[in-house]
Design an enzyme around this catalytic site. Structure first.
Site, short mmCIF file in Angstrom:
data_model
loop_
_atom_site.label_atom_id
_atom_site.label_comp_id
_atom_site.label_asym_id
_atom_site.label_seq_id
_atom_site.Cartn_x
_atom_site.Cartn_y
_atom_site.Cartn_z
N SER A 82 42.61 24.29 -33.65
CA SER A 82 43.19 25.31 -32.77
C SER A 82 43.82 24.67 -31.54
O SER A 82 44.29 25.37 -30.65
CB SER A 82 42.11 26.31 -32.35
OG SER A 82 41.12 25.66 -31.57
N GLY A 83 43.82 23.33 -31.49
CA GLY A 83 44.46 22.64 -30.38
C GLY A 83 43.56 22.42 -29.18
O GLY A 83 44.06 22.19 -28.07
N SER A 95 41.38 19.87 -28.36
CA SER A 95 41.41 18.53 -27.76
C SER A 95 42.75 18.29 -27.06
O SER A 95 42.78 17.79 -25.93
CB SER A 95 41.21 17.46 -28.83
OG SER A 95 39.99 17.67 -29.50
N HIS A 116 42.93 10.97 -32.98
CA HIS A 116 42.70 11.46 -31.61
C HIS A 116 42.89 10.32 -30.60
O HIS A 116 43.50 10.49 -29.56
CB HIS A 116 41.29 12.03 -31.48
CG HIS A 116 41.18 13.47 -31.88
ND1 HIS A 116 40.31 14.36 -31.30
CD2 HIS A 116 41.86 14.19 -32.81
CE1 HIS A 116 40.45 15.55 -31.86
NE2 HIS A 116 41.37 15.47 -32.79
N ARG A 153 45.85 9.86 -27.44
CA ARG A 153 45.56 9.81 -26.01
C ARG A 153 46.37 8.76 -25.26
O ARG A 153 46.83 9.00 -24.16
CB ARG A 153 44.06 9.55 -25.80
CG ARG A 153 43.21 10.80 -26.04
CD ARG A 153 41.84 10.64 -25.45
NE ARG A 153 41.11 9.51 -26.03
CZ ARG A 153 40.47 9.55 -27.19
NH1 ARG A 153 40.47 10.64 -27.90
NH2 ARG A 153 39.83 8.49 -27.65
#
Lengths: 171, 171, 171
Positions: free
Chosen positions: C16-17, C19, C53, C57
């Site tokens: 669902s976004g 992070s 992930h 970043r």
């Protein structure tokens, strides 16, 4: 009344009233109304649901079946006519079952949806708020559906979360 | 403070704080408070949960068990007293397991709930935001629960979606 | 820009976004940014997700692994620096698999999170909006996760529900 040339994204759980609400929004605009159905009737349960949706819509609607080539179906339509696309998760399922490149198909669809045409009303399912599914295919589907929903929500002018038949404005 | 003679519908996922929030709303009104429990203790897990809910409520509450005849229990109550109905999805489960006509039962319940009585606080589960369940019974339950939630939300004066213990106003 | 010394809780379904949105909020504040990862790479699927992930970043982030001692990791950090904790549900899973006292661990974590430090951005999953899971372990996890989410939401300054990549303000 929804604006013309706009993309409205209606997301919600099973039986949350997504299709019915999308129909209300579309028919608030002048006809003709086009319904793009992505469902494929694999079994009786699905056949029944398709027939139920179709009978509810009634007069003034033209139905187009686009289980796979949704982008092509959208491109072939005239502009400035309300179009209801029901639904993205079934369309995604069809591509997964056909073993197509889901990422490429989603990008192609998002590309068409981001053009200033419409008014388009796109229905999709939220499938990610339960327990992590046991099987890998269901997890992949959940991931792909979530990613697709994010893509469409990002380009939509309006995003509605359906809760027990009521719209909650997200964007 | 919630208005008198109103129907408040509190929907949310498992452990989202639905019952606790409904208790806060009900006890903001003067006692006596009535708790209508629809749970049937099939196993130890359920027995434990029922006992936990009951002990949390404390003084001032009268508990009525109505696993099936919820409409009848509501009709038998005096007006103008806060009533907490916990919860619709368990009531629906009981009727499904008893092989009753779920559609007829839901219509009868919605009919009673739509009368200007109360104040009534109705708790229910959102069960449709996960992956499509494997088995047909779970899919039927999901459909019936979604349909019932829509019926009740449509006649409710206030609809709250619980998210991590916090209410999000939907209506 | 989020306030300093604040706790922001970001909850949502799979993909669902959560992070990505937490990263946007954290990097709106001056670096250095700390990412506390609770994931343990049990299999290739998880290893892939962790790598994805991490690569997203990019520069300016320090990553700390805290699959179990999340409270200790938070206590060891300097104040007034943005910290992203991703995510509570994996941390809870790790404690359940290790057969630890989950209630005690949650209380210890909530205690650290309630101190006026931060700014902290805590990500967690909503897992309770599907059908009741078949197996007892999944039901226990669902209950524990819901209870933990309620604890953290209660002490958070801001609570956001992610829907298809978009934040819906709950608190």
């Amino acid at each position: 009344m929804p604006d013309r040339n706009k993309l409205t994204f209606i997301i919600g759980g099973a039986r949350s009233g997504k299709s019915a609400h999308a129909e209300i929004l579309a028919t608030a605009l002048p006809s003709p109304w086009t319904y793009i159905a992505t469902a494929q009737a694999y079994d009786d349960e699905m056949r029944e649901r398709i027939a139920l949706h179709r009978s509810r819509r009634g007069e003034g609607w033209t139905t187009i079946d686009a289980p796979l080539d949704l982008a092509g179906a959208l491109e072939a339509l005239p502009d400035n006519q309300p179009v209801l696309i029901d639904c993205l998760t079934l369309w995604l399922t069809n591509h997964m079952l056909a073993d197509h490149d889901v990422g490429a198909e989603c990008r192609r669809l998002a590309d068409v949806l981001s053009r200033p045409r419409g008014p388009w009303f796109v229905v999709s399912n939220e499938v990610g708020q339960g327990i992590v599914p046991d099987n890998a295919l269901a997890r992949r589907f959940r991931d792909d559906a979530g990613r697709l929903n994010q893509q469409v929500a990002a380009i939509a002018d309006t995003v509605l979360l359906m809760v027990a038949g009521l719209p909650l404005k997200v964007k």
